[in-house]
Design a protein around this motif. Structure first.
Motif, PDB file in Angstrom:
ATOM      1  N   LEU A 178       0.999  -1.122  -0.061  1.00  0.00           N
ATOM      2  CA  LEU A 178       0.015  -0.047   0.040  1.00  0.00           C
ATOM      3  C   LEU A 178       1.061   1.315  -0.176  1.00  0.00           C
ATOM      4  N   ILE A 179       0.378   2.182  -0.539  1.00  0.00           N
ATOM      5  CA  ILE A 179       1.251   3.635  -0.827  1.00  0.00           C
ATOM      6  C   ILE A 179       0.162   4.860  -0.371  1.00  0.00           C
ATOM      7  N   ASP A 180       0.769   5.279   0.791  1.00  0.00           N
ATOM      8  CA  ASP A 180      -0.064   6.484   1.241  1.00  0.00           C
ATOM      9  C   ASP A 180       0.294   7.746   0.785  1.00  0.00           C
ATOM     10  N   ALA A 181      -0.450   8.343  -0.059  1.00  0.00           N
ATOM     11  CA  ALA A 181       0.080   9.410  -0.683  1.00  0.00           C
ATOM     12  C   ALA A 181       0.197  10.946   0.040  1.00  0.00           C
ATOM     13  N   HIS A 182      -0.060  10.894   1.387  1.00  0.00           N
ATOM     14  CA  HIS A 182      -0.290  12.050   2.260  1.00  0.00           C
ATOM     15  C   HIS A 182      -0.273  11.770   3.604  1.00  0.00           C
ATOM     16  N   VAL A 183       1.087  11.742   4.288  1.00  0.00           N
ATOM     17  CA  VAL A 183       1.237  11.645   5.647  1.00  0.00           C
ATOM     18  C   VAL A 183       2.129  12.513   6.404  1.00  0.00           C
ATOM     19  N   HIS A 184       1.716  12.688   7.528  1.00  0.00           N
ATOM     20  CA  HIS A 184       2.767  13.447   8.501  1.00  0.00           C
ATOM     21  C   HIS A 184       2.968  12.515   9.452  1.00  0.00           C
ATOM     22  N   ALA A 185       4.340  12.024   9.636  1.00  0.00           N
ATOM     23  CA  ALA A 185       4.929  11.231  10.741  1.00  0.00           C
ATOM     24  C   ALA A 185       5.474  12.205  11.785  1.00  0.00           C
ATOM     25  N   GLU A 186       4.876  11.626  12.877  1.00  0.00           N
ATOM     26  CA  GLU A 186       5.282  12.590  14.229  1.00  0.00           C
ATOM     27  C   GLU A 186       6.419  11.753  14.737  1.00  0.00           C
TER      28      GLU A 186
ATOM     29  N   ALA B  69      -5.762   9.242  -6.010  1.00  0.00           N
ATOM     30  CA  ALA B  69      -4.576   8.631  -4.889  1.00  0.00           C
ATOM     31  C   ALA B  69      -4.964   8.573  -3.777  1.00  0.00           C
ATOM     32  N   LEU B  70      -4.683   7.633  -2.994  1.00  0.00           N
ATOM     33  CA  LEU B  70      -5.165   7.458  -1.699  1.00  0.00           C
ATOM     34  C   LEU B  70      -4.011   8.153  -0.684  1.00  0.00           C
ATOM     35  N   GLY B  71      -4.604   9.069   0.024  1.00  0.00           N
ATOM     36  CA  GLY B  71      -3.632   9.723   0.893  1.00  0.00           C
ATOM     37  C   GLY B  71      -4.480   9.836   2.371  1.00  0.00           C
ATOM     38  N   THR B  72      -3.789   9.767   3.474  1.00  0.00           N
ATOM     39  CA  THR B  72      -4.842   9.599   4.670  1.00  0.00           C
ATOM     40  C   THR B  72      -4.683  11.057   5.477  1.00  0.00           C
ATOM     41  N   ASP B  73      -3.209  11.529   5.731  1.00  0.00           N
ATOM     42  CA  ASP B  73      -3.304  12.668   6.507  1.00  0.00           C
ATOM     43  C   ASP B  73      -3.555  12.450   7.928  1.00  0.00           C
ATOM     44  N   MET B  74      -3.876  11.129   8.196  1.00  0.00           N
ATOM     45  CA  MET B  74      -4.297  10.553   9.481  1.00  0.00           C
ATOM     46  C   MET B  74      -3.364  10.340  10.681  1.00  0.00           C
ATOM     47  N   TRP B  75      -3.449  11.254  11.500  1.00  0.00           N
ATOM     48  CA  TRP B  75      -2.321  11.261  12.637  1.00  0.00           C
ATOM     49  C   TRP B  75      -2.840  10.150  13.548  1.00  0.00           C
ATOM     50  N   ALA B  76      -4.146  10.009  13.836  1.00  0.00           N
ATOM     51  CA  ALA B  76      -4.677   9.145  14.942  1.00  0.00           C
ATOM     52  C   ALA B  76      -4.425   7.684  14.540  1.00  0.00           C
ATOM     53  N   PHE B  77      -4.684   7.115  13.491  1.00  0.00           N
ATOM     54  CA  PHE B  77      -4.179   5.871  12.913  1.00  0.00           C
ATOM     55  C   PHE B  77      -3.286   5.721  12.121  1.00  0.00           C
ATOM     56  N   PRO B  78      -1.887   5.744  12.062  1.00  0.00           N
ATOM     57  CA  PRO B  78      -1.068   5.800  11.214  1.00  0.00           C
ATOM     58  C   PRO B  78      -0.970   4.298  10.723  1.00  0.00           C
TER      59      PRO B  78
END
Length: 390
Positions: free
Chosen positions: A32-40, A296-305
């Motif tokens: 799977l490829i996440d096209a929008h993340v912010h990794a803390e 394209a799938l991106g999550t920007d989902m900080w709660a459930f990386p």
């Protein structure tokens, strides 16, 4: 990598050192490829790989440090491959200038078109292949709190035009329809979020023709519309808290707490507007997919990386996409949005061996992508690790 039936003839034709993986009765899908993340944290990236995310577009402030992480990720087995979109350009006091770090080597808060062009050229010299712009006053989720300054049109135009001249991609955060249309007109290569109101046919035509990648991040809108309900729905699935690769007990307790959900109500009090916008967001996704715009799938989902990719796919299906279309958005189309489709995104001979072995069919039920038995990253077997605190 070769995928196919393990017939005696096929096995004899393989080189002697070939690793053979038997997956009778299992399902194999590309990584799977996440096209929008912010990794803390590094742990966030490790968690993403546990959930089968083998590549990510990482939104980052500092170009040099993001490029360093990208180089390191290529040689590591415990995190996804990192493809940075850096720096994140904004305006002084605007969204993403709320305490986020700067970039000591360039100005990510340009106040003139010339400063903008100079910053883009510096970013390329530091190794950037993609930039990100914030084109939003955040009123859609922050009203009645003070609206944030919004980047001037001439600066946004200069940033995007210079990026395109230098051969860089430009992803734009612009969920309000007027901002999204401006970004597309300026030459953006991707919209980093879904658009909150119906998109007109002419704009859809431009997005298909160029193309402009549409990254809906449906999970973020659903999360902000009803944080407590969203969290409860996610945690209702037993696989989310599985012993191997699932969420730790303390994380589940924090997500379930009133303090957690109330905190988002305070930071983003315009949740009723977000809730009213959900039908338009779903319809935009359905229409754009049907029209041939690359989703394209991106999550920007900080709660459930990591898990956010599966959550996002489920929301795509609920919006009207088929499970196969949702899976393709998280694999081939996301790879295309990063310019790496020759290397990954499908199961084909000659591509990287990024793939998941599943215990259930994701085309029959998209949530079955959570039924991960083994993750392979660049041909290396990765076992999902147990979470701490159990």
């Amino acid at each position: 990598m070769s995928v196919g039936p393990a017939t005696p003839e096929a096995l004899k034709a393989l080189p002697s050192a070939t690793q053979v993986v038997t997956a009778d009765g299992k399902w194999i899908v590309p990584g799977l490829i996440d096209a929008h993340v912010h990794a803390e944290s590094d742990d966030d990236l490790k968690t993403m790989l546990n959930w089968g995310v083998t590549s990510v577009r990482l939104m980052a402030e500092d170009v040099a440090s993001a490029q360093k992480l990208a180089r390191e990720s290529a040689g590591r087995r415990d995190i996804p491959d990192v493809f940075p979109a850096a720096p994140i350009f904004t305006v002084k006091g605007g969204w993403w200038d709320q305490g986020e770090p700067g970039d000591s080597r360039l100005n990510r808060l340009p106040s003139s078109p010339e400063e903008a062009r100079r910053a883009v050229r510096k970013a390329k010299a530091l190794g950037a292949t993609e930039i990100k712009l914030m084109l939003d006053d955040m009123s859609w989720c922050r009203d009645p709190r003070r609206r944030l300054p919004r980047m001037k049109p001439e600066i946004a135009k200069a940033l995007i035009a210079e990026a395109r001249r230098e051969g860089l991609r430009a992803t734009v955060h612009a969920p309000k329809p007027a901002d999204a249309k401006e970004a597309i007109s300026d030459g953006a290569t991707a919209l980093a979020h879904g658009v909150l109101s119906p998109i007109d046919d002419a704009t859809i035509g431009v997005m298909k023709e160029r193309p402009v990648f549409y990254i809906p991040t449906m999970d973020i809108f659903e999360f902000l519309a009803d944080t407590r309900g969203f969290v409860d729905r996610v945690l209702a699935d037993p696989s989310v808290t599985r012993p191997i690769g699932g969420l730790a007990r303390e994380t589940v307790a924090r997500y379930r707490s009133a303090e957690y959900s109330n905190g988002y109500r305070e930071r983003y009090p315009n949740f009723e507007n977000v809730l009213r916008s959900l039908p338009a967001l779903r319809e935009n996704l359905r229409r754009l997919q049907a029209a041939g715009v690359p989703v394209a799938l991106g999550t920007d989902m900080w709660a459930f990386p990591g898990l956010g990719v599966s959550i996002e796919m489920d929301l795509y299906v609920k919006a009207g996409l088929s499970p196969l279309e949702a899976l393709r958005s998280a694999t081939l189309t996301s790879a295309r949005s990063l310019g790496v489709e020759r290397d990954r995104g499908t199961l084909e001979a000659g591509k990287r061996a990024d793939f998941l072995v599943l215990g259930a069919d994701p085309v029959a039920e998209v949530e079955n992508v959570r039924a991960i038995e083994v993750v392979y990253r660049n041909g290396q077997r990765v076992r999902p690790e147990a979470s701490s605190g159990r």
